[in-house]
Design an enzyme around this catalytic site. Structure first.
Site, PDB file in Angstrom:
ATOM      1  N   HIS A   1       0.817  -1.211   0.000  1.00 27.71           N
ATOM      2  CA  HIS A   1       0.000   0.000   0.000  1.00 27.71           C
ATOM      3  C   HIS A   1       0.851   1.262   0.000  1.00 27.71           C
ATOM      4  O   HIS A   1       1.982   1.278   0.476  1.00 27.71           O
ATOM      5  CB  HIS A   1      -0.892   0.029   1.243  1.00 27.71           C
ATOM      6  CG  HIS A   1      -1.804  -1.147   1.357  1.00 27.71           C
ATOM      7  ND1 HIS A   1      -2.228  -1.641   2.571  1.00 27.71           N
ATOM      8  CD2 HIS A   1      -2.384  -1.933   0.409  1.00 27.71           C
ATOM      9  CE1 HIS A   1      -3.036  -2.672   2.368  1.00 27.71           C
ATOM     10  NE2 HIS A   1      -3.141  -2.878   1.075  1.00 27.71           N
TER      11      HIS A   1
ATOM     12  N   LYS B   1       5.642   6.278   7.465  1.00 26.55           N
ATOM     13  CA  LYS B   1       5.094   5.365   8.467  1.00 26.55           C
ATOM     14  C   LYS B   1       6.192   4.868   9.403  1.00 26.55           C
ATOM     15  O   LYS B   1       7.328   4.624   8.982  1.00 26.55           O
ATOM     16  CB  LYS B   1       4.441   4.148   7.795  1.00 26.55           C
ATOM     17  CG  LYS B   1       3.250   4.477   6.911  1.00 26.55           C
ATOM     18  CD  LYS B   1       2.697   3.224   6.254  1.00 26.55           C
ATOM     19  CE  LYS B   1       1.508   3.538   5.365  1.00 26.55           C
ATOM     20  NZ  LYS B   1       1.002   2.320   4.675  1.00 26.55           N
TER      21      LYS B   1
ATOM     22  N   TYR C   1       1.010   1.602  13.884  1.00 22.77           N
ATOM     23  CA  TYR C   1       1.938   2.438  13.134  1.00 22.77           C
ATOM     24  C   TYR C   1       1.483   3.883  13.114  1.00 22.77           C
ATOM     25  O   TYR C   1       0.297   4.191  13.119  1.00 22.77           O
ATOM     26  CB  TYR C   1       2.193   1.916  11.715  1.00 22.77           C
ATOM     27  CG  TYR C   1       0.992   1.696  10.839  1.00 22.77           C
ATOM     28  CD1 TYR C   1       0.612   2.629   9.881  1.00 22.77           C
ATOM     29  CD2 TYR C   1       0.259   0.511  10.933  1.00 22.77           C
ATOM     30  CE1 TYR C   1      -0.471   2.407   9.048  1.00 22.77           C
ATOM     31  CE2 TYR C   1      -0.822   0.277  10.098  1.00 22.77           C
ATOM     32  CZ  TYR C   1      -1.178   1.235   9.160  1.00 22.77           C
ATOM     33  OH  TYR C   1      -2.259   1.011   8.350  1.00 22.77           O
TER      34      TYR C   1
ATOM     35  N   ASP D   1      -6.679  -6.270  -2.018  1.00 20.18           N
ATOM     36  CA  ASP D   1      -5.306  -6.710  -2.260  1.00 20.18           C
ATOM     37  C   ASP D   1      -5.222  -7.878  -3.232  1.00 20.18           C
ATOM     38  O   ASP D   1      -4.151  -8.143  -3.795  1.00 20.18           O
ATOM     39  CB  ASP D   1      -4.627  -7.060  -0.936  1.00 20.18           C
ATOM     40  CG  ASP D   1      -4.312  -5.820  -0.115  1.00 20.18           C
ATOM     41  OD1 ASP D   1      -4.308  -4.716  -0.685  1.00 20.18           O
ATOM     42  OD2 ASP D   1      -4.078  -5.959   1.100  1.00 20.18           O
TER      43      ASP D   1
END
Length: 204
Positions: free
Chosen positions: A71, A81, A141, A180
């Site tokens: 992603h 991130k 995250y 996905d």
């Protein structure tokens, strides 16, 4: 080990030149358990990580070999991130998708676990994904921008042009979201991410 001014966090980094960094916060333990700082703005700035984090995410993946990725968010809503696993173990991956990068399409990965406490910093210009290595993994995250559905994108987790060596038993089919399962290949991706002059380096 990089010594930070604050004694409670002493992260090690992969390389001062590498955009993706594996960070190992120091744990201070005694008979009661341990204490660690997982983020300190001043200490991270010494590693060249100067983004401002504005959103924290937390996911639970119940089955082992749940795979989330790959992603990214496109500009102007790109996301840096900082990823860690707080329950179980994952294999976390970053793929260079910066146009013009000499390491375009290359990847690095590391095992993050509740036991080792390691974190992976993944800057804008990299696609991110992970696979869980046991049941009931929880991942948190930090992101430098909030979720923007119009800028949400991805690349196939099993793209042969990238060739990620996911640590799954032979013949295992990972648990995937509907999204996905149908992500495009890297060859069909027109990257909007510029190259900043720092090639991807192996993680130490």
């Amino acid at each position: 080990m990089l010594e930070a001014n604050h004694a409670s966090i002493q992260p090690e980094m992969t390389s001062s030149l590498s955009p993706v960094q594996l960070i190992r916060p120091t744990r201070h333990g005694d008979a009661r358990g341990w204490f660690t700082e997982v983020y300190n703005r001043e200490a991270f700035a010494k590693l060249g990580i100067t983004c401002t984090f504005v959103q924290d995410n937390h996911s639970l993946s119940a089955p082992a070999y749940t795979l989330r990725g790959l992603h990214y968010q496109t500009p102007p809503r790109g996301q840096d991130k900082l990823v860690r696993c707080i329950r179980g173990r994952i294999f976390d991956v970053a793929v260079d998708v910066r146009k013009g990068s000499p390491t375009y399409g290359k990847w690095v990965g590391a095992e993050l676990s509740a036991e080792n406490g390691h974190q992976l910093f993944i800057p804008i210009g990299f696609a991110h994904g992970f696979v869980t290595l046991e049941d009931n993994c929880e991942v948190t995250y930090k992101c430098s921008d909030t979720y923007a559905p119009a800028n949400d994108g991805g690349i196939r987790w099993d793209d042969p042009a990238i060739g990620i060596d996911w640590p799954m038993p032979v013949g295992t089919a990972p648990e995937l979201s509907g999204k996905d399962k149908v992500q495009p290949l890297l060859a069909d991706f027109d990257s909007p991410f510029p190259y900043d002059g720092r090639p991807l380096a192996p993680l130490a």
